[in-house]
Motif scaffolding. Structure first.
Motif, PDB file in Angstrom:
ATOM      1  N   PHE A  45       0.852  -1.176   0.000  1.00 27.79           N
ATOM      2  CA  PHE A  45       0.000   0.000   0.000  1.00 27.79           C
ATOM      3  C   PHE A  45       0.894   1.233   0.000  1.00 27.79           C
ATOM      4  CE2 PHE A  45      -2.577  -3.210   2.215  1.00 27.79           C
ATOM      5  CZ  PHE A  45      -3.663  -3.232   1.370  1.00 27.79           C
ATOM      6  N   SER A  46       1.366   1.621  -1.170  1.00 27.76           N
ATOM      7  CA  SER A  46       2.363   2.681  -1.246  1.00 27.76           C
ATOM      8  C   SER A  46       1.773   4.084  -1.212  1.00 27.76           C
ATOM      9  CB  SER A  46       3.193   2.517  -2.517  1.00 27.76           C
ATOM     10  OG  SER A  46       2.353   2.595  -3.638  1.00 27.76           O
ATOM     11  N   SER A  47       0.490   4.220  -1.478  1.00 30.10           N
ATOM     12  CA  SER A  47      -0.057   5.563  -1.628  1.00 30.10           C
ATOM     13  C   SER A  47      -0.636   6.135  -0.344  1.00 30.10           C
ATOM     14  CB  SER A  47      -1.139   5.559  -2.699  1.00 30.10           C
ATOM     15  OG  SER A  47      -2.223   4.764  -2.258  1.00 30.10           O
ATOM     16  N   SER A  48      -0.979   5.300   0.590  1.00 33.42           N
ATOM     17  CA  SER A  48      -1.694   5.800   1.745  1.00 33.42           C
ATOM     18  C   SER A  48      -1.068   5.300   3.044  1.00 33.42           C
ATOM     19  CB  SER A  48      -3.158   5.347   1.669  1.00 33.42           C
ATOM     20  OG  SER A  48      -3.840   5.676   2.848  1.00 33.42           O
ATOM     21  N   ALA A  49      -0.706   6.231   3.890  1.00 31.35           N
ATOM     22  CA  ALA A  49      -0.159   5.864   5.189  1.00 31.35           C
ATOM     23  C   ALA A  49      -1.236   5.229   6.061  1.00 31.35           C
ATOM     24  CB  ALA A  49       0.422   7.091   5.872  1.00 31.35           C
ATOM     25  N   PHE A  50      -2.478   5.629   5.856  1.00 34.69           N
ATOM     26  CA  PHE A  50      -3.584   5.069   6.625  1.00 34.69           C
ATOM     27  C   PHE A  50      -3.752   3.579   6.311  1.00 34.69           C
ATOM     28  CE2 PHE A  50      -8.155   4.117   7.040  1.00 34.69           C
ATOM     29  CZ  PHE A  50      -8.281   4.348   8.402  1.00 34.69           C
TER      30      PHE A  50
END
Length: 137
Positions: free
Chosen positions: A71-76
């Motif tokens: 999941f590279s786009s969202s830290a959440f």
């Protein structure tokens, strides 16, 4: 020329391409997770309890530790997957290796996946005569 009209191809905007790429990247970890759970439920359960189960689950621990990085786009999304998959699921599978914890009461694959990933436990209900998943409180 002959009354035929050429259809113009609609070009995708950059936002549409990013959305499609994001959906494709997000489904890959889910497929890896479900394949790992299938391996644990259908193959590892056939092995004797103890060290042999633990050795057979080592590759799953590796997949779970690297899964949040998909999941590279969202830290959440990274944080959620790190908590639920890397931490909770790994420890439940570790307990399962030695025939302890909530996974030993799972009767089917869907209960096994739900109890492994989420903070659930199976509670036997005399009222309904079946087992049901409940959130831990």
């Amino acid at each position: 020329r002959g009354g035929k009209k050429k259809k113009k191809k609609k070009r995708k905007t950059e936002r549409e391409r990013e959305t499609e790429d994001q959906m494709e990247v997000s489904t890959n970890p889910i497929v890896v997770l479900l394949a790992s759970m299938s391996y644990c439920y259908f193959l590892v359960t056939k092995l004797p309890k103890g060290i042999s189960r633990l050795i057979s689950i080592f590759p799953i621990f590796y997949f779970f530790s690297t899964l949040p990085w998909f999941f590279s786009s969202s830290a959440f999304l990274r944080g959620l997957s790190a908590f639920f998959i890397t931490w909770i699921a790994s420890f439940k599978l570790l307990l399962f290796c030695f025939h302890r914890g909530p996974l030993i009461t799972c009767k089917n694959y869907f209960d096994f996946v739900a109890v492994t990933i989420f903070p659930l436990r199976i509670i036997g209900s005399a009222w309904y005569g079946t087992n049901s998943c409940r959130f831990l409180s």
